[in-house]
Design a protein around this motif. Structure first.
Motif, mmCIF file in Angstrom:
data_model
loop_
_atom_site.group_PDB
_atom_site.id
_atom_site.type_symbol
_atom_site.label_atom_id
_atom_site.label_comp_id
_atom_site.label_asym_id
_atom_site.label_seq_id
_atom_site.Cartn_x
_atom_site.Cartn_y
_atom_site.Cartn_z
ATOM 1 N N ASN A 169 -8.926 7.667 -5.535
ATOM 2 C CA ASN A 169 -9.853 6.713 -6.397
ATOM 3 C C ASN A 169 -9.399 5.120 -5.712
ATOM 4 O OD1 ASN A 169 -11.105 8.543 -7.702
ATOM 5 N ND2 ASN A 169 -9.367 8.601 -9.514
ATOM 6 N N ALA A 170 -8.250 5.031 -5.472
ATOM 7 C CA ALA A 170 -7.685 3.655 -5.045
ATOM 8 C C ALA A 170 -8.504 3.249 -3.818
ATOM 9 C CB ALA A 170 -6.235 3.472 -5.168
ATOM 10 N N LEU A 205 0.759 6.469 -6.973
ATOM 11 C CA LEU A 205 -0.283 7.091 -7.454
ATOM 12 C C LEU A 205 -0.474 8.346 -7.168
ATOM 13 C CD1 LEU A 205 -3.141 4.440 -6.507
ATOM 14 C CD2 LEU A 205 -2.222 4.946 -8.615
ATOM 15 N N GLU A 248 2.068 1.894 -3.520
ATOM 16 C CA GLU A 248 1.061 1.988 -4.473
ATOM 17 C C GLU A 248 0.746 3.572 -3.998
ATOM 18 O OE1 GLU A 248 -3.435 0.977 -5.554
ATOM 19 O OE2 GLU A 248 -2.588 -0.349 -4.068
ATOM 20 N N THR A 249 0.662 4.096 -2.790
ATOM 21 C CA THR A 249 0.370 5.396 -2.468
ATOM 22 C C THR A 249 1.407 6.426 -3.124
ATOM 23 O OG1 THR A 249 -0.610 4.790 -0.435
ATOM 24 C CG2 THR A 249 0.000 7.060 -0.808
ATOM 25 N N LEU A 265 -4.646 2.020 3.019
ATOM 26 C CA LEU A 265 -4.364 3.067 2.017
ATOM 27 C C LEU A 265 -4.674 4.536 2.427
ATOM 28 C CD1 LEU A 265 -5.703 1.212 -1.394
ATOM 29 C CD2 LEU A 265 -3.345 2.136 -0.870
ATOM 30 N N ARG A 275 -11.810 2.316 -4.513
ATOM 31 C CA ARG A 275 -12.037 0.865 -5.081
ATOM 32 C C ARG A 275 -11.600 -0.294 -4.429
ATOM 33 N NH1 ARG A 275 -9.094 3.711 -9.187
ATOM 34 N NH2 ARG A 275 -7.164 2.733 -8.532
ATOM 35 N N ALA A 276 -10.927 0.240 -3.213
ATOM 36 C CA ALA A 276 -10.598 -1.082 -2.125
ATOM 37 C C ALA A 276 -11.711 -1.196 -1.399
ATOM 38 C CB ALA A 276 -9.372 -0.702 -1.536
ATOM 39 N N GLY A 333 -5.783 10.505 -7.773
ATOM 40 C CA GLY A 333 -5.232 8.859 -7.801
ATOM 41 C C GLY A 333 -5.448 8.189 -6.536
ATOM 42 N N VAL A 334 -4.946 8.553 -5.497
ATOM 43 C CA VAL A 334 -4.929 7.786 -4.170
ATOM 44 C C VAL A 334 -6.342 7.797 -3.512
ATOM 45 C CG1 VAL A 334 -4.352 7.889 -1.832
ATOM 46 C CG2 VAL A 334 -2.771 8.606 -3.572
ATOM 47 N N CYS A 378 0.691 -1.212 -0.010
ATOM 48 C CA CYS A 378 -0.168 0.012 0.178
ATOM 49 C C CYS A 378 0.977 1.409 -0.110
ATOM 50 C CB CYS A 378 -0.884 -0.109 1.314
ATOM 51 S SG CYS A 378 -2.399 -1.291 1.197
#
Length: 220
Positions: free
Chosen positions: A90-91, A42, A38-39, A106, A94-95, A87-88, A35
């Motif tokens: 939106n992730a 993004l 990914e952060t 996240l 989704r999660a 971006g973060v 995570c």
């Protein structure tokens, strides 16, 4: 303007998650590291700031006794806005549909990331101000007695919608949500940390500790 996010403090994320010194299971550590990566991938951090003489700050922005105490030794102040971009956020959304644990991690990574962006922004501001300038704490609308009602004027003054894509919803929530606005004083000598306690924390509205009646232990 864009600003570099060089990394996220893993220990800070663990604090936001409520981890209190116990051993982290390997699978949790692996998920956290994923995570974090990914952060960083993004995030599209951007910031905008302006320096004002105190007397020239647009009317209605510096309300309440707390912000005036913050600026007691400052003839100038900085208005700062920073965001991670969408971006973060939106992730996280989704999660939330598939894995709430991952969504929570996240979310905490994003919170730590925007604080890191603000720290980096302070360093850029200091470099631009030059030798002999010192900044106070960051102080955001919603802290202490500085009301959230100043937020629309704050964003308008910095033209955040056009310059960094930061807007307010009809209910006054900043979007992207992982964003910060703040006032900082510019003084001629080093400034002590004046404000402590949950009411002065930039995570006040979204803190996972406060939701369960706890504190992170970083401030007292």
């Amino acid at each position: 303007m864009p600003i570099q996010l060089n990394g996220i403090n893993r220990a800070e994320v663990l604090q936001y998650l409520g981890w209190r010194g116990s051993e982290i299971p390997p699978e949790v550590g692996a998920q956290l590291d994923a995570c974090l990566a990914e952060t960083v991938q993004l995030a599209a951090p951007r910031m905008v700031w302006r320096v004002f003489d105190r007397e020239a700050v647009p009317e209605g922005l510096l309300l309440g006794e707390d912000v005036h105490a913050l600026l007691a030794e400052s003839r100038r102040c900085v208005l700062l806005a920073a965001t991670l971009g969408g971006g973060v956020e939106n992730a996280i959304r989704r999660a939330q549909v598939r894995d709430m644990t991952r969504a929570l991690i996240l979310d905490c990574c994003g919170s730590a990331a925007i604080e890191a962006v603000c720290d980096a922004a302070e360093q850029e501001i200091l470099a631009a101000l030059g030798e002999g300038a010192f900044l106070t704490d960051r102080f955001s609308p919603g802290y202490g007695d500085l009301p959230l009602s100043v937020q629309p004027r704050f964003l308008e003054t910095l033209d955040t919608a056009r310059r960094i894509g930061l807007t307010l919803t009809s209910t006054g929530i900043m979007t992207p949500r992982k964003s910060v606005t703040a006032v900082l004083g510019v003084a001629a000598s080093p400034q002590s940390k004046r404000f402590r306690g949950c009411a002065y924390c930039s995570m006040f509205e979204t803190c996972t500790f406060r939701k369960v009646g706890k504190t992170c232990g970083k401030i007292s």
